[in-house]
Write an enzyme that holds these catalytic residues in place. Structure first.
Site, mmCIF file in Angstrom:
data_model
loop_
_atom_site.group_PDB
_atom_site.id
_atom_site.type_symbol
_atom_site.label_atom_id
_atom_site.label_comp_id
_atom_site.label_asym_id
_atom_site.label_seq_id
_atom_site.Cartn_x
_atom_site.Cartn_y
_atom_site.Cartn_z
ATOM 1 N N ASP A 268 -2.944 9.854 -10.003
ATOM 2 C CA ASP A 268 -3.215 8.781 -10.974
ATOM 3 C C ASP A 268 -1.927 8.372 -11.702
ATOM 4 O O ASP A 268 -1.686 7.188 -11.947
ATOM 5 C CB ASP A 268 -4.234 9.242 -12.017
ATOM 6 N N ASN B 152 -2.191 13.246 -2.940
ATOM 7 C CA ASN B 152 -3.285 13.790 -3.768
ATOM 8 C C ASN B 152 -3.630 15.209 -3.358
ATOM 9 O O ASN B 152 -3.845 16.071 -4.200
ATOM 10 C CB ASN B 152 -4.540 12.924 -3.601
ATOM 11 N N ASP C 254 0.851 -1.196 0.000
ATOM 12 C CA ASP C 254 0.000 0.000 0.000
ATOM 13 C C ASP C 254 0.887 1.247 0.000
ATOM 14 O O ASP C 254 1.868 1.323 0.744
ATOM 15 C CB ASP C 254 -0.880 -0.040 1.263
ATOM 16 N N ILE C 255 0.544 2.200 -0.866
ATOM 17 C CA ILE C 255 1.338 3.435 -0.923
ATOM 18 C C ILE C 255 1.097 4.242 0.362
ATOM 19 O O ILE C 255 -0.046 4.356 0.827
ATOM 20 C CB ILE C 255 0.957 4.287 -2.155
ATOM 21 N N GLU D 275 -5.018 2.386 -3.793
ATOM 22 C CA GLU D 275 -3.559 2.519 -3.883
ATOM 23 C C GLU D 275 -2.914 1.271 -3.273
ATOM 24 O O GLU D 275 -1.866 1.337 -2.673
ATOM 25 C CB GLU D 275 -3.042 3.801 -3.209
#
Ligand code: GH3
Ligand code: MG
Ligand code: MG
Length: 351
Positions: free
Chosen positions: A220, A211, A203-204, A246
């Protein structure tokens, strides 16, 4: 059936899109009672088949979770029916029965012919009719070829549609649905042949913040970047998919926990220590890091229990400061695995 479908569609001014064709083909062969009832209701209400109504019909009957199965079913039925239709046309003698009638007529006329001029006229007529029959049969052949091409194109469109339901359009990685199918296959191989495998959930970190700082569109692009990085790192028998927003998930066949941990950590390291630069504008976007959890299949596991252990381990990685990988062993006996528990030394480096 194809002709009937097209006629029904054209009567209601429904555009010839694959989705609409599927809906009306299914309706014309009556394979889906729910769909039939829906269409009959709309016709009875006298409503117009607007773009929304058409899309809604497709989504309801072909676009839900059962979409793939229905596409497959329809495809099989199209194949069977097209074959029947083509066989039928190929073996039909309809276009010659008229010719036969005319031949019989000519025979009578020949018998009744009183002079050479009359014989000559019969032969000329016979030739004209014969040429017309040859022309008709050539047209029929051409028509058959065109129909076959159309049906082959339709088949290709269907295959493409099948592929598309399994691919995440943003990252071009396989999606969650493809993953669900894949892990079932891995599980079967484990139960039946004892082939082990590991799961990595990645997971980021702080992606919401990214964002908020740089905008969703650049976010994106980062996801696309992660997609290509992961498909480069994960090759051969291994499998990678976009699991959610993500989050990514990796299946490593024949790979024990410790090795999967190393694979995941190598991916994490390949991001660590780097700043992301947006080539188009030269803008520096800061660091992207990931946290990952790893689990390995064991006796009595279900797909859910296995993935859930990787997820729990990933949560621990987040809790331990992010930008690190935790294996499921940490969940059981954290103190006995200091080498895995130890935070990554990169955590303390400033870039
Ligand atoms: P954590 O380190 O705990 O994972 O923090 P996080 O911010 O990454 O996690 P959180 O679950 O709070 O937020 C996930 C964010 O991922 C929020 C959402 O906007 C973003 N995200 C999910 N899918 C997409 C996507 O398709 N495009 C973009 N740009 N952002 C996405
Ligand atoms: Mg996150
Ligand atoms: Mg997340």
């Amino acid at each position: 059936m194809a002709k009937k479908t097209l006629m029904m569609m054209s009567k209601r001014e429904i555009p010839l899109f694959l989705e609409n064709y599927l809906v009306w083909f299914a309706y014309s062969i009556g394979v889906n009672p729910d769909l039939d009832a829906d269409i009959k209701r709309i016709i009875q209400e006298g409503s117009h088949f607007s773009e929304e109504v058409n899309l809604d019909l497709f989504k309801r009957h072909f676009g839900t979770d059962t979409r793939l199965k229905k596409i497959e079913d329809t495809q099989k039925k199209i194949q069977v029916i097209m074959k029947d239709v083509l066989d039928g046309i190929l073996h039909t003698q309809n276009f010659t029965s008229d010719y036969r009638d005319k031949l019989t007529g000519f025979t009578t006329q020949l018998n009744d012919a009183k002079n050479l001029d009359e014989v000559h006229k019969v032969v000329t007529d016979l030739m004209l009719v014969t040429v017309a029959v040859i022309h008709d049969s050539e047209q029929l052949k051409e028509h058959l070829v065109q129909t076959t091409i159309k049906s082959e194109n339709l088949q290709k469109d269907l295959e493409k549609a099948q592929q598309e339901v399994l691919i995440d359009p943003l990252t071009q990685l396989l999606n969650r649905k493809a993953f669900d199918g894949k892990i079932r296959t891995y599980m079967k191989a484990f139960r039946e042949e004892g082939v082990g495998f590991s799961v990595v959930i990645m997971d980021i970190d702080h992606f919401k913040q990214f964002n908020d700082l740089h905008g969703h569109l650049l976010g994106d692009q980062v996801l696309r970047f992660m997609g290509s990085l992961l498909s480069r790192e994960i090759k051969g028998k291994d499998f990678v998919a976009r699991y959610g927003g993500e989050e990514f998930i990796i299946l490593l066949s024949g790979t024990p926990l410790e090795m999967a941990h190393v694979v995941a950590d190598n991916i994490r390291k390949s991001l660590d220590g780097f700043q992301l630069k947006y080539i188009k504008t030269g803008q520096l976007l800061g660091k992207i890091s990931v946290s990952a959890g790893v689990s390995a299949v064991r006796e009595g596991d279900t797909e859910e229990s296995l993935v859930s252990r990787a997820d729990d381990a990933m949560y621990v990685a987040k809790q331990s400061g992010r930008n690190n990988v935790k294996s499921e062993l940490y969940l059981l006996q954290p103190k006995e695995h200091p080498e895995i528990v130890a935070p990554s030394p990169f955590e303390f480096l400033k870039i």
